[in-house]
Design a protein around this motif. Structure first.
Motif, mmCIF file in Angstrom:
data_model
loop_
_atom_site.group_PDB
_atom_site.id
_atom_site.type_symbol
_atom_site.label_atom_id
_atom_site.label_comp_id
_atom_site.label_asym_id
_atom_site.label_seq_id
_atom_site.Cartn_x
_atom_site.Cartn_y
_atom_site.Cartn_z
ATOM 1 N N LEU A 117 -28.680 8.862 35.145
ATOM 2 C CA LEU A 117 -28.950 10.296 35.172
ATOM 3 C C LEU A 117 -28.184 11.015 34.066
ATOM 4 O O LEU A 117 -28.762 11.782 33.285
ATOM 5 N N SER A 168 -32.666 4.840 39.905
ATOM 6 C CA SER A 168 -31.860 5.510 40.914
ATOM 7 C C SER A 168 -31.983 4.816 42.251
ATOM 8 O O SER A 168 -31.833 3.904 42.493
ATOM 9 N N THR A 213 -33.140 15.640 39.855
ATOM 10 C CA THR A 213 -33.125 15.385 38.414
ATOM 11 C C THR A 213 -34.433 15.782 37.757
ATOM 12 O O THR A 213 -34.458 16.538 36.775
#
Length: 436
Positions: A77, A115, A124
């Motif tokens: 991220l 993720s 995100t």
């Protein structure tokens, strides 16, 4: 009062009463389990059981996968993987009916492969795509709904923490569970994309058309996807080929992600802050999951002590109903539960009771696991507790909670379509893991 069925029903009621009083799920489960064991045995027995219980439940090599996958996603991220993916998807799909919404779904799918958290995926991708869709004049309900629903792909597409959690609770191979999520995950993406496409055709005013990108910009944009492809090959490729165990693959993915972060165009201070934030988040999430497993383990021990799972298995197997109908009824239970509980809580409460039933009926635990997790997905976008919906409402202050739930309702129908397909075609969930 020693009747097992009555004790079991009272224990379930006590769990919901405690949670209604604001007590965390893991504590509600643990307290209920301890009270139940005391009623059946005595304080000395409880002390002897609990003296080593925490270590026995959590000191498992497999469970190290959980913090590794979480920290891998956090590093990815902060390395900007999500932003790069949306850039690629917009160039290739932006001109289609509902192109930006489709790009959002594809970005969610791609980021889910790094993720493993639905909330992190929704937050995100939402922060990147929602402003883009708003500037393009997209309907606020559809924009918010597709981000909230796209986030649930993080629950199923490996490396999913929930798949590992299910494997740990049921003693199914974690590697097979992770690989089993690939085809159902891709099917979910396909259904979402087709659904958005049809909604856009039916309501073109909700999705203004965008300009088509030329082939040169499209091909050039693919350069931004190399980090994602590298992580997929390192993690899933090494598991599938048998070159690495899930834990080793997660370690490789975490190392690759932190190298991406260190190599990003950020100041040294920002990089160090990102590493610290990612590490703290991984610790907090891991502790939450472990405590949930511990509470669930105590409650499961109580249920096994009074033989509720065994009695339920015998009772259900003797019902004059087709076995597939029984499985379908078990899955339906997850819908009302998902309105009030998170996915981890649903699994730890139900699996000690329903998993022996599934085994008794002779159905594949991997197939049932994929279906159960798909049902948990729906809970993330259904009122009143749909966690992803609250995340999106927090990101986009101009869109009300009601509008986000309204937009997510289309995707609930699409999820049900996917579940019916997976229910009718078990090979979609089992073929790949059994051919590793």
């Amino acid at each position: 009062m020693t009747d097992p069925i009555i004790l079991g029903l009272l224990s379930i009621a006590l769990i919901f009463i405690l949670m209604g009083l604001g007590i965390p799920v893991f504590a509600s489960l643990g307290i209920t389990g301890i009270i139940g064991i005391i009623l059946v045995q005595d304080f000395t027995y409880v002390y002897n059981v609990l003296s080593t219980f925490a270590f026995d439940e959590t000191a498992a090599y497999l469970l190290t996968v959980i913090p590794l996958f979480i920290i891998m996603g956090n590093f990815a991220l902060h390395a900007g993987v999500g932003k790069s993916l949306f850039h690629v998807a917009r160039h290739w799909c932006g001109h289609l009916p509902g192109g930006l919404a489709i790009s959002t779904i594809l970005t969610c799918a791609g980021f889910s492969a790094t993720s493993g958290s639905s909330v992190a995926t929704a937050a995100t991708v939402g922060s990147i795509s929602l402003p883009e869709m708003k500037n393009a004049g997209y309907d606020r309900r559809l924009s918010a709904g597709c981000v909230a629903a796209g986030g649930v792909l993080g629950v199923l597409i490996p490396p999913s923490v929930l798949l590992v959690f299910y494997a740990a609770l049921t003693e199914v191979s974690a590697g097979k569970m992770l690989i089993a999520g690939i085809v159902p995950g891709l099917l979910s993406v396909l259904v979402f994309v087709l659904g958005v496409f049809l909604v856009s055709l039916r309501h073109p005013d909700m999705c203004p058309p965008a300009e088509r990108a030329g082939w040169r910009p499209r091909l050039k944009s693919l350069v931004h996807a190399w980090k994602l492809m590298f992580l997929i090959i390192v993690v899933l490729g090494s598991i599938y080929t048998g070159w690495a165990t899930p834990t080793e693959a997660a370690s490789l993915g975490a190392v690759a992600s932190i190298l991406f972060l260190l190599g990003s165009r950020q100041s040294l201070k920002n990089k160090l802050d990102s590493i610290g934030h990612s590490s703290r988040d991984a610790v907090n999430t891991t502790v939450m999951i472990m405590m949930t497993m511990l509470g669930a383990g105590i409650y499961s021990f109580f249920l096994s002590l009074i033989q509720v799972p065994q009695m339920m298995s015998s009772l259900v197997s003797d019902l004059p109903l087709p076995a597939l109908l029984i499985i379908a009824l078990i899955l339906v239970i997850y819908i009302p539960m998902g309105m009030f509980l998170d996915a981890f809580s649903m699994l730890v409460i139900t699996l000690p009771i329903v998993f022996p039933v599934v085994s008794e009926l002779g159905y594949d635990p991997i197939w049932f696991g994929i279906l159960a997790i798909k049902m948990c997905e729906i809970g993330l976008i259904t009122p009143p507790i749909g966690l992803n919906v609250y995340v999106i409402a927090g990101i986009d202050r101009d869109t009300t909670l009601t509008e986000v739930f309204s937009g997510a309702s289309w995707f609930i129908l699409m999820e049900l379509v996917t579940i019916v397909i997976l229910f009718c075609l078990p090979a979609l969930s089992t073929w790949l893991p059994y051919n590793m």
